[in-house]
Enzyme design. Structure first.
Site, PDB file in Angstrom:
ATOM      1  N   HIS A 239       7.462 -31.713  13.714  1.00 40.19           N
ATOM      2  CA  HIS A 239       6.563 -32.778  14.151  1.00 40.19           C
ATOM      3  C   HIS A 239       7.235 -33.480  15.337  1.00 40.19           C
ATOM      4  O   HIS A 239       8.409 -33.874  15.248  1.00 40.19           O
ATOM      5  CB  HIS A 239       6.375 -33.829  13.058  1.00 40.19           C
ATOM      6  CG  HIS A 239       5.461 -33.425  11.942  1.00 40.19           C
ATOM      7  ND1 HIS A 239       5.648 -32.296  11.199  1.00 40.19           N
ATOM      8  CD2 HIS A 239       4.348 -34.038  11.450  1.00 40.19           C
ATOM      9  CE1 HIS A 239       4.678 -32.226  10.284  1.00 40.19           C
ATOM     10  NE2 HIS A 239       3.882 -33.258  10.413  1.00 40.19           N
TER      11      HIS A 239
ATOM     12  N   GLU B 269       3.833 -37.290  17.970  1.00 36.08           N
ATOM     13  CA  GLU B 269       2.703 -37.881  17.230  1.00 36.08           C
ATOM     14  C   GLU B 269       2.711 -39.377  17.561  1.00 36.08           C
ATOM     15  O   GLU B 269       1.842 -39.859  18.275  1.00 36.08           O
ATOM     16  CB  GLU B 269       2.867 -37.633  15.723  1.00 36.08           C
ATOM     17  CG  GLU B 269       1.775 -38.266  14.864  1.00 36.08           C
ATOM     18  CD  GLU B 269       2.036 -38.138  13.349  1.00 36.08           C
ATOM     19  OE1 GLU B 269       3.191 -37.885  12.944  1.00 36.08           O
ATOM     20  OE2 GLU B 269       1.069 -38.335  12.582  1.00 36.08           O
TER      21      GLU B 269
END
Ligand code: HPA
Ligand code: ZN
Length: 343
Positions: A199, A202
């Site tokens: 990730h 974001e």
């Protein structure tokens, strides 16, 4: 609202889900069922009260509830049932391949044996293949706001079953936890033969996406939407063919954007970046993968644009060449039978 014809087409399109946290598929009803089964008292006054709490202002406000509810998962059967409930929904949404994230550090801290977690998840995945024909793989994620030593330990504790895993990921609170902290942990995972994803971008800056590429050597970026802030990065994503696993309803619910049309998806596509569409934590964010496609159709994406993202997902999945080629053939058949809608 998207027309029933487009919605049906979206649901029959063969697609891979590449960004899905299995704990994020825990619906409130199943949370209560598992709590009862395991004699756990949840700190809510009932289902309605729990449902009221699904309002988030940022990533952390979601993570607080998400980690709290994970405490109902105690046995291998719990994990199996969680996977099976997800597989039934994924099947209805046209998912033919699912690469499933989970957070092993949290379950181990909750007192579970790592083998209990793996056995339960894997048995649900085998049943998912038998019942629905869904191919799947497991990607444990490092919870990045825990100490680096904890990350290193969990990878060692998974090493004896690395042949049953697909990859290693990186999730949880992003800001203040740059990917480069975990470069040794990811080196070790690569040595174990695992695929690597993270990730990044974001809530965190484009630089975190660069770190994930250069320091962790990931093959895909989860979210990655803030990559638009760095033109050089867009070029790198395109040149290296590193796909982004975007999750529109997640970004909306966590207030990364105020409305879906603010997402820079068209800009990313125009820059030549491969996008895929995913549900992230569907029980929390108001929709499974086909609902995410619907939401994009609602803001003006054409079926042929959505189809490109579906095809991208089949190409970006970590599966064998034969399985990929077979599914691309099925995808081509879907395209043929929807030609009129794809003009
Ligand atoms: N971001 C970071 N960590 C997460 C997410 C997410 O969207 N979902 C579950 N853990
Ligand atoms: Zn995620």
């Amino acid at each position: 609202m998207v027309s029933p014809t487009i919605s049906d087409a979206i649901r029959t399109m063969p697609k891979a889900e590449l960004h899905l946290h299995i704990e994020g598929t825990l619906e409130p009803e199943l949370a209560y069922e598992l709590a009862d089964r395991n004699n756990i008292q949840l700190p809510f006054s009932g289902l309605d009260d729990l449902r009221q709490r699904y309002k988030f202002t940022n990533l952390q406000s979601f993570l607080d509830l998400y980690y709290q509810l994970m405490s109902v998962l105690r046995t291998a059967d719990d994990f199996r049932d969680l996977v099976l409930a997800y597989m039934a929904k994924a099947n209805e949404a046209g998912v033919v391949r699912s690469e499933i994230f989970f957070d092993p550090q949290v379950h181990v801290e909750n007192g579970l044996d790592i083998d209990t977690v793996l056995d339960g998840l894997l048995s649900g995945m085998i049943l998912g293949r038998e019942r629905y024909g869904i191919s799947s793989g497991l990607i444990p994620c490092i919870v990045r706001d825990k100490p680096v030593e904890s990350a290193a330990q969990i990878v060692e504790s998974l090493a004896h079953r690395s042949d049953e895993l697909l990859g290693l990921g990186l999730d949880s609170a992003e800001l203040g936890y740059p990917p480069q902290l975990f470069s040794d942990v990811f080196d070790r995972a690569r040595d174990l033969g695992l695929h690597l994803v993270a990730h990044a971008g974001e809530e965190g800056p484009a630089d975190y996406v660069k770190q994930a590429i250069y320091d962790l050597k990931v093959e895909r970026i989860d979210h990655g939407i803030r990559s638009v802030e760095d033109l050089e990065l867009l070029e790198i994503l395109k040149e290296r063919n590193i796909p982004l696993t975007c999750c529109p309803l997640s970004n909306l619910k966590l207030q990364v954007v105020n409305k879906l049309s603010e997402l820079p998806l068209q800009q990313l596509i125009t820059s030549g970046v491969q996008l895929t569409i995913n549900s992230d934590d569907p029980a929390y964010f108001g929709g499974y993968i086909a609902d995410n496609f619907d939401a994009l159709a609602d803001i003006g994406f054409t079926l042929s644009q959505l189809a490109r993202m579906g095809e991208n997902s089949l190409r970006a999945a970590f599966w064998g060449e034969t399985e990929r080629d077979n599914m691309l053939k099925q995808f081509a058949l879907w395209e043929q039978s929807h030609q009129a809608l794809l003009q």
